[in-house]
Enzyme design. Structure first.
Site, PDB file in Angstrom:
ATOM      1  CG  ASN A  23      -3.227  -6.411   0.549  1.00  0.00           C
ATOM      2  OD1 ASN A  23      -2.461  -7.199  -0.004  1.00  0.00           O
ATOM      3  ND2 ASN A  23      -2.850  -5.196   0.916  1.00  0.00           N
ATOM      4  CB  CYS A  76       2.653  -5.105  -1.554  1.00  0.00           C
ATOM      5  SG  CYS A  76       1.899  -5.094   0.064  1.00  0.00           S
ATOM      6  CG  HIS A 116      -0.452  -4.835  -4.170  1.00  0.00           C
ATOM      7  ND1 HIS A 116      -0.783  -6.126  -3.811  1.00  0.00           N
ATOM      8  CD2 HIS A 116      -0.412  -4.127  -3.013  1.00  0.00           C
ATOM      9  CE1 HIS A 116      -0.926  -6.183  -2.505  1.00  0.00           C
ATOM     10  NE2 HIS A 116      -0.711  -4.991  -1.985  1.00  0.00           N
TER      11      HIS A 116
END
Ligand code: UT7
Length: 362
Positions: A319, A143, A289
């Site tokens: 995501n 991430c 993020h």
């Protein structure tokens, strides 16, 4: 005249002149900042809603929206790899930067879902772009991959090693999701997509560009979010046992990840702001993020930043791991929300653990 020149270049003076010239050169070099001159994003056309997921697994639209804020995500079709999404995002960023692709002198690619176990996607993107003989580096920081990649690129620009760097982050995660109850916490969150930026040197001394990057990690928690297999520890790497026990799916200790994400991202942002002598009031846009909308909202509350300044698009993308920040950045720019001189802060947290922050003056 000749005497004066001799005096001027006497040994003592020569040392002084050399020192002075060095200071000027160092100062000049310090003024170089990296600026983002183009952005692009590409998500595969296939949209998968929560209702679509309800049909193939034990979940509900209500659970997913309440726990994560996600309504839909994009899935790549069979035969489309991460490098394909990366390539399309890269083309759009190159176009946006108004450069010819031949001007790119380095590629940095971030992903946790490469097309192949090896090589990485950097060289595959390079080949698709038809750019031979330039370096292509792969970053494996999940991430935080995009921010890590941006940080590396920033150093190369500031040291004048490279002039125009393509940074691309992409994921195809839908091909390896566990839609059983064991993996449903992860399966509903993740989506596919790619984002890219072009980074160049700004030598105008107008204080625009990347002001700082801060990177952190704590490998003690690697197994809180990982894909354990395939593993080089096994001989042979691919055993019948791990196929039988589904050990090649990503697994997550969601609560631990959640708790750490809402602490570490604000910490990374505060470190970055302190470093630049800025306060949270100076921030015009915070791009966290896109892990979970609840995480983004808790980060905003922790930092006491108005929620309108926090970029949130997870409802439509899920995501997308390394790609989430460049996708959100591109979307925000294209929506015309970012003005010249705005302070943008990027922050990430994810598998590793890794976390990071960047401050940019636009
Ligand atoms: O990109 C960075 C990495 N990832 C993240 O940042 C994610 C961080 N973690 C999270 O976002 C959250 O922990 C989740 C969204 C993954 C889970 O939310 P939660 O509120 O922590 O739920 P939970 O894991 O405590 O599970 C609550 C219940 C469980 O059932 P029981 O044991 O209470 O009966 C789960 O089995 O929800 C169940 N559950 C689901 N139910 C329906 C878990 N996944 C699902 C699902 N649909 N998809």
């Amino acid at each position: 005249m000749h005497i004066m020149l001799s005096l001027f270049l006497s040994q003592e003076n020569f040392g002084f002149i050399f020192l002075y010239a060095s200071i000027i050169i160092v100062q000049y070099r310090m003024k170089i900042r990296s600026i983002i001159t183009g952005t692009g994003q590409f998500v595969p056309p296939k949209t998968v809603t929560n209702f679509d997921l309800e049909k193939i697994m034990n979940t509900s639209d209500e659970w997913i929206r309440q726990r994560s804020g996600i309504s839909e995500r994009h899935y790549a079709e069979k035969g489309i790899g991460t490098s394909d999404l990366a390539y399309k995002a890269a083309l759009l960023a190159i176009d946006d930067a108004k450069i010819d692709k031949s001007e790119i002198d380095f590629i940095i690619a971030a992903t946790l879902s490469p097309d192949h176990y090896f090589p990485g996607i950097g060289v595959l993107v390079q080949a698709k772009l038809g750019l031979s003989n330039i370096g292509a580096l792969d970053v494996r920081n999940q991430c935080s991959g995009f921010i890590y990649a941006l940080s590396v690129a920033d150093q190369y620009i500031k040291t004048q090693t490279f002039k125009k760097i393509l940074i691309v982050a992409a994921e195809v995660q839908s091909s390896n999701m566990d839609y059983s109850d064991e993996g449903r916490d992860i399966a509903v969150l993740f989506g596919d997509g790619g984002g890219a930026v072009i980074l160049e040197a700004n030598e105008k001394n107008d204080e625009k560009g990347i002001l700082s990057t801060h990177l952190f990690s704590d490998g003690r928690y690697a197994s809180d979010l990982w894909m354990e297999k395939p593993s080089s520890k096994d001989k042979p790497t691919f055993t019948k046992e791990y196929f039988e026990n589904n050990r090649f799916f990503p697994r997550m200790n969601g609560r631990n990840v959640f708790i750490n994400a809402v602490q570490k991202m604000p910490e990374a942002v505060r470190t970055a702001l302190n470093h630049n002598g800025l306060t949270i009031e100076d921030v015009d846009h915070l791009i966290p993020h896109q892990a979970n909308d609840r995480i983004s909202l808790m980060v905003a509350r922790n930092l006491r930043i108005p929620v309108e300044k926090v970029i949130r698009n997870i409802d439509r993308f899920g995501n997308t791991t390394a790609a989430s920040i460049p996708i959100a950045l591109d979307e925000t720019i294209k929506q015309g929300k970012i003005k010249e001189g705005d302070i943008i802060v990027l922050t990430s947290f994810g598998s590793g653990y890794t976390w990071a922050s960047v401050v940019i003056r636009w």
